[in-house]
Design an enzyme around this catalytic site. Structure first.
Site, PDB file in Angstrom:
ATOM      1  N   HIS A 334       0.781  -1.251  -0.138  1.00  0.00           N
ATOM      2  CA  HIS A 334       0.087  -0.564   0.147  1.00  0.00           C
ATOM      3  C   HIS A 334       0.791   1.496   0.446  1.00  0.00           C
ATOM      4  O   HIS A 334      -0.141   2.708   0.215  1.00  0.00           O
ATOM      5  CB  HIS A 334      -0.953   0.171   1.088  1.00  0.00           C
ATOM      6  CG  HIS A 334      -1.797  -0.995   1.416  1.00  0.00           C
ATOM      7  ND1 HIS A 334      -3.518  -0.579   0.678  1.00  0.00           N
ATOM      8  CD2 HIS A 334      -2.421  -1.762   1.575  1.00  0.00           C
ATOM      9  CE1 HIS A 334      -4.492  -1.817   0.574  1.00  0.00           C
ATOM     10  NE2 HIS A 334      -3.732  -2.506   0.721  1.00  0.00           N
ATOM     11  N   LYS A 522      -8.962  13.486   4.302  1.00  0.00           N
ATOM     12  CA  LYS A 522      -7.894  12.614   4.496  1.00  0.00           C
ATOM     13  C   LYS A 522      -7.090  13.077   5.541  1.00  0.00           C
ATOM     14  O   LYS A 522      -6.901  13.765   6.034  1.00  0.00           O
ATOM     15  CB  LYS A 522      -6.997  12.515   3.280  1.00  0.00           C
ATOM     16  CG  LYS A 522      -6.069  14.085   2.613  1.00  0.00           C
ATOM     17  CD  LYS A 522      -5.869  14.254   1.956  1.00  0.00           C
ATOM     18  CE  LYS A 522      -6.756  13.582   0.712  1.00  0.00           C
ATOM     19  NZ  LYS A 522      -6.331  12.704  -0.090  1.00  0.00           N
ATOM     20  N   ARG A 523      -6.338  11.603   6.385  1.00  0.00           N
ATOM     21  CA  ARG A 523      -5.543  11.651   6.848  1.00  0.00           C
ATOM     22  C   ARG A 523      -4.623  13.134   6.536  1.00  0.00           C
ATOM     23  O   ARG A 523      -4.213  13.178   5.182  1.00  0.00           O
ATOM     24  CB  ARG A 523      -4.484  10.704   7.073  1.00  0.00           C
ATOM     25  CG  ARG A 523      -5.207   9.359   8.030  1.00  0.00           C
ATOM     26  CD  ARG A 523      -5.860   9.766   9.381  1.00  0.00           C
ATOM     27  NE  ARG A 523      -5.364  10.171  10.407  1.00  0.00           N
ATOM     28  CZ  ARG A 523      -4.313   8.741  11.012  1.00  0.00           C
ATOM     29  NH1 ARG A 523      -5.372   7.709  11.026  1.00  0.00           N
ATOM     30  NH2 ARG A 523      -3.935   9.190  12.052  1.00  0.00           N
ATOM     31  N   LYS A 528       0.918  15.034   2.045  1.00  0.00           N
ATOM     32  CA  LYS A 528      -0.650  15.099   1.010  1.00  0.00           C
ATOM     33  C   LYS A 528      -1.084  16.168   0.786  1.00  0.00           C
ATOM     34  O   LYS A 528      -2.088  16.818   0.095  1.00  0.00           O
ATOM     35  CB  LYS A 528      -1.344  14.602   2.499  1.00  0.00           C
ATOM     36  CG  LYS A 528      -1.801  12.696   1.746  1.00  0.00           C
ATOM     37  CD  LYS A 528      -2.662  12.353   3.174  1.00  0.00           C
ATOM     38  CE  LYS A 528      -2.914  10.756   3.242  1.00  0.00           C
ATOM     39  NZ  LYS A 528      -4.485  10.403   2.287  1.00  0.00           N
ATOM     40  N   THR A 630      -8.533   6.874  -2.341  1.00  0.00           N
ATOM     41  CA  THR A 630     -10.346   6.348  -2.368  1.00  0.00           C
ATOM     42  C   THR A 630     -11.101   8.185  -2.076  1.00  0.00           C
ATOM     43  O   THR A 630     -12.199   7.333  -3.165  1.00  0.00           O
ATOM     44  CB  THR A 630     -10.752   5.389  -1.407  1.00  0.00           C
ATOM     45  OG1 THR A 630      -9.934   5.217  -0.704  1.00  0.00           O
ATOM     46  CG2 THR A 630      -9.008   3.534  -2.089  1.00  0.00           C
ATOM     47  N   LYS A 634     -14.274   8.709  -4.406  1.00  0.00           N
ATOM     48  CA  LYS A 634     -15.678   8.765  -3.448  1.00  0.00           C
ATOM     49  C   LYS A 634     -16.236  10.482  -4.134  1.00  0.00           C
ATOM     50  O   LYS A 634     -17.249  10.996  -4.569  1.00  0.00           O
ATOM     51  CB  LYS A 634     -15.401   8.917  -2.148  1.00  0.00           C
ATOM     52  CG  LYS A 634     -15.185   8.079  -1.279  1.00  0.00           C
ATOM     53  CD  LYS A 634     -15.022   8.319  -0.096  1.00  0.00           C
ATOM     54  CE  LYS A 634     -13.848   6.659   0.228  1.00  0.00           C
ATOM     55  NZ  LYS A 634     -13.510   6.816   1.999  1.00  0.00           N
TER      56      LYS A 634
HETATM   57  C1  PLP Z   1     -11.832   7.249   2.242  1.00  0.00           C
HETATM   58  C2  PLP Z   1     -11.640   8.031   3.501  1.00  0.00           C
HETATM   59  C3  PLP Z   1     -10.043   7.895   3.666  1.00  0.00           C
HETATM   60  C4  PLP Z   1      -9.304   7.739   2.871  1.00  0.00           C
HETATM   61  O1  PLP Z   1      -8.463   9.078   2.173  1.00  0.00           O
HETATM   62  P1  PLP Z   1      -7.954   9.297   0.625  1.00  0.00           P
HETATM   63  O2  PLP Z   1      -8.151  10.907   0.693  1.00  0.00           O
HETATM   64  O3  PLP Z   1      -8.163   8.553  -0.150  1.00  0.00           O
HETATM   65  O4  PLP Z   1      -6.669   9.673   2.105  1.00  0.00           O
HETATM   66  C5  PLP Z   1      -9.383   7.946   4.959  1.00  0.00           C
HETATM   67  N1  PLP Z   1     -10.801   8.289   6.290  1.00  0.00           N
HETATM   68  C6  PLP Z   1     -12.081   8.590   5.860  1.00  0.00           C
HETATM   69  C7  PLP Z   1     -13.142   7.927   6.551  1.00  0.00           C
HETATM   70  C8  PLP Z   1     -12.582   7.540   4.562  1.00  0.00           C
HETATM   71  O5  PLP Z   1     -14.164   8.013   4.561  1.00  0.00           O
END
Ligand code: PLP
Length: 792
Positions: A334, A522-523, A528, A630, A634
């Protein structure tokens, strides 16, 4: 639902039995609990039937230290096809369904993308009737809850099952003993149903809880030595007490190693026990019945653990045991962040898991011999050894001990094959595959955006798209249909109003639904680049101050992110963005042209409110650093264009929806690779107009970091570097100017309302590839070799 009255009775009975109350006296969480239990009652027969059916052939097992499940109630009702009806029933009973849904705590048993991927995978497996079981840990405390105090992150424990856990069933009959050098613990499984959408199949997530072999020492208790009497209990329970809140940073905690071995050993013992009941000791057949997917390196100790069980307990010889292991396991990588490649000190393993350590030594020894035979030079052997410099390299063990290694997006897999894992790709070219990540369209569109889902269903004349997401492509025939584009925009405004309402309630900040919602969730991590976003907002602020009549469309910048509690810089970035928000939101000169909100406690249930309301999806990681992402998918599935770099799955998103419908900027992997040794951020700092002004706010007294020195540290990381890295190693300053230009393009494009809606629809229509149904279909056919088994 044929038996509405029965269903009502069932809820009332559970309320009485479990809480000793009638409907009038019950608390909201008690009502939620009773409703959930009533659903459990309804699915039990199908659940058992599914497990029985799956037992007839090969099954796959997803081993993961994280499952970021979020809430279950709404999703389960939807997947069962009774969402609307149950809502009606509850309203007949005088309950507000919305309040019940909000009463559920998220099952936050994961950190971020990796854990959420596991959850989306389970949904797809059940929906596709695939015999797949998830195996993990039942953490008593999930990922910490986050609050902001004076703009600083404050963490609190997340006791998500405080009021019980109606979606799990404890299975005492399947408890297992796990042995460490310092004692034994019991692993007790709790099974959660994974309800497929539009099928009778119900899959299973089995989470292990650690308990003492002996509840307390009666002798000690009798001597009134109470603390000592429960010492073993506490030590055992510590193992599944809390999820490590780390995200792609390694952590050397003994307890973490215990967690890994605990759930892996319990899971394998569980599988071996069931196998023997059916097939006796014919272990040659084990891989014909089991495919085990290792989600990142956290469960990789499974490889030597299966060897141990086969050799020590089942009397199989080394070579055959190795064959069986390699044919059973597959590994998903990953990350390519060097600091995240998991390694363990040999002495820790030696001390805690001596037999496992011996096995790893033997694996290493044989591997070295094979490489020597192949004529590998000693330098290369050293680099590839599983055991070197008193470290165990978990990724190397994973690749060597499995039949398949996969990356999670095309770009990521290419980088693995040709850079990070080049030696391994040369050794095992046939073992490498790509499996681009996905998201489940059930939770991330049908459930969280019923308004848009209804429009899609109406236009396509069927709900089939929910399980066949490629069908969205047919929406392309409406790309130039003005009325449809207007409807899309109306829905977007509706979702923005809903979010604005929620944010006002939970964050106390009023935002304007007419403004552009520009969202980065995101985290929190340096790669990032939330900092780049912050710098741009500040630059915009200064430009408006200079030129109050500047013609820009109103923008609301929304952030959501948790920082690992020990990640000082990430916390500094959170504070910095809060300082920016404070400045911008309270300056009357800005006249609400820009607004900044950092929402608290970003998690799955909050995400479900944010994605549908976005106009702009911020995916601005340094090229080559985000394996897939991911969140980007979304947004796309909710009709939101991407403002992003050529990184991870952004590349594929743009490939599907067209570069002209997204806003791509910044240096690419090859460029960064070429300049990385000569890069000097000072050049950009001095020359790019406005850049120095924003970077200097870190040290010139514009902002207050509460005397922590954290802003100065950020400044130095950018311009001077640190002992472990060069200046600005994530190229924030390099990409700033192009990022600003991309924002200007958005401002311009957004003015053409129908043109903008067309871009949104184009993204939506081309999101089909990013369903986890597609991803899981590939895993099932190309890695696991399993077939669907539908129960009805
Ligand atoms: C989808 C999701 C992530 C992943 O987000 P990225 O932008 O791909 O890092 C992290 N936390 C939550 C709560 C999510 O739903």
């Amino acid at each position: 639902m044929k038996d509405r009255e029965n269903f009502k009775d069932s809820i009332i009975k559970i309320l009485k039995a479990d809480w000793g109350k009638g409907l009038e006296q019950a608390e909201i969480h008690e009502k939620y609990h009773s409703l959930s239990k009533a659903i459990m009652e309804r699915i039990t027969d199908d659940w058992n039937k599914t497990q029985q059916e799956y037992g007839k052939g090969k099954q796959a097992y997803y081993f993961s230290a994280e499952f970021l499940m979020g809430r279950a109630l709404g999703n389960n009702l939807m997947n069962l096809g009774i969402y609307e009806e149950v809502k009606e029933v509850l309203e007949e009973m005088g309950m507000d369904f919305n309040l019940l849904e909000e009463a559920e705590e998220d099952a936050g048993l994961g950190n971020g993308g990796l854990g959420r991927l596991a959850a989306c995978f389970l949904d797809s497996c059940a929906t596709m009737n695939l015999p797949v079981t998830g195996y993990g840990i039942r953490y008593r405390y999930g990922l910490f809850k986050q609050k902001f105090v004076d703009g600083f992150q404050v963490e609190e424990g997340d006791h998500w099952m405080k009021y019980g856990d109606p979606w799990s069933v404890r299975r005492n009959e399947d408890e297992i003993t796990v042995e460490f050098s310092d004692g034994k613990v019991k692993a007790v499984p709790y099974d959660m149903p994974i309800i497929g959408y539009g099928t009778g199949n119900v899959n299973r997530l089995r989470l292990w809880q650690a308990e003492p072999v002996q509840e307390f020492d009666f002798g000690l208790f009798n001597e009134q030595r109470y603390d000592e009497a429960v010492k073993e209990k506490n030590r055992a329970e510590d193992i599944s007490r809390v999820l490590y809140p780390n995200d792609s940073k390694k952590d050397g905690k003994i307890l973490r190693l215990k967690q890994q071995y605990f759930f892996v050993s319990a899971s394998l013992q569980d599988l071996v026990k069931k196998f023997k009941e059916k097939h006796g000791k014919d272990f040659e057949q084990f891989p014909q019945y089991h495919a085990i997917q290792l989600n990142d390196t956290h469960p990789v100790v499974a490889i030597p653990e299966l060897m141990r069980i086969l050799i020590d307990q089942e009397g199989i010889d080394w070579d055959r045991a190795w064959e069986i292991a390699v044919h059973t396991f597959a590994y998903t990588n990953h990350t390519i962040l060097a600091e995240a490649l998991e390694q363990w000190h040999s002495r820790l393993y030696k001390k805690l898991l001596p037999r496992i350590y011996q096995i790893i030594q033997q694996i290493d020894k044989e591997f070295v011999a094979t490489l020597k035979e192949k004529g590998y030079p000693s330098s290369k052997i050293k680099a590839m050894r599983i055991l070197s410099d008193n470290r165990i390299k978990m990724a190397w063990l994973a690749i060597h001990g499995s039949h398949t290694t996969n990356g999670v997006a095309e770009l990521h897999t290419e980088i693995l094959k040709h850079q990070e894992l080049k030696d391994w790709y040369e050794l095992y070219p046939h073992r490498f595959q790509n499996k681009t990540n996905g998201i489940t369209p059930r939770r991330w569109l049908a459930l969280c955006n019923p308004e848009l889902a209804a429009m899609i269903t109406e236009l396509l004349g069927t709900k089939d798209w929910i399980t066949d997401l490629a069908k969205l492509k047919e929406l392309e025939k409406y790309l130039d249909d003005k009325a449809i584009l207007e409807r899309f925009l109306d829905i977007k405004v509706q979702k923005k109003k809903q979010l604005a309402f929620y944010i006002e309630k939970h964050e106390g900040i009023v935002i304007n639904p007419e403004s552009i919602f520009d969202i980065q969730i995101k985290r929190l991590h340096e790669y990032k680049r939330q900092l780049l976003n912050g710098f741009h907002i500040l630059d915009l602020y200064f430009r408006i101050k200079e030129n109050p009549d500047m013609d820009i469309l109103p923008r609301t910048f929304i952030f959501g992110a948790k920082a690992a509690p020990g990640y000082f810089r990430a916390k500094a970035i959170i504070k910095f963005i809060h300082e920016i928000a404070d400045l911008v939101n309270h300056d009357p000169d800005i006249k609400d042209k820009i607004k900044v909100v950092f929402v608290q406690n970003y998690r799955v249930s909050y995400a479900e409110k944010l994605f549908p309301a976005a106009d702009v999806s911020e995916q601005i990681s340094t090229a080559g650093k985000e394996a897939s992402g991911t969140g980007n998918m979304k947004f796309m599935l909710n009709g939101t264009p991407t403002l992003g770099t050529y990184d991870g799955a952004n590349v594929e998103i743009v490939e599907e929806a067209g570069e002209e419908n997204n806003f791509i900027f910044g240096a690419r992997v090859e460029e960064l690779e070429a300049i990385k040794d000569s890069y000097d951020p000072k050049v950009y700092y001095e020359k790019v107009p406005g850049l120095k002004r924003v970077v200097d706010t870190l040290i010139d007294g514009t902002f207050n970091d509460g005397g922590t020195g954290m802003f100065r540290e950020l400044y130095q990381a950018l311009l001077e570097g640190a002992s472990w890295h060069k200046p600005d190693h994530y190229f924030v300053l390099k990409d700033f100017e192009e990022y600003r230009k991309a924002h200007e393009k958005i401002d311009e494009a957004y003015r053409d309302r129908l043109g903008w809606a067309r871009k949104c629809m184009k993204n939506l229509a081309n999101a089909g590839k990013f369903s986890t149904d597609r991803t899981i279909g590939e895993y099932a056919r190309q890695i696991w070799h399993i077939e669907p088994r539908k129960i009805k």
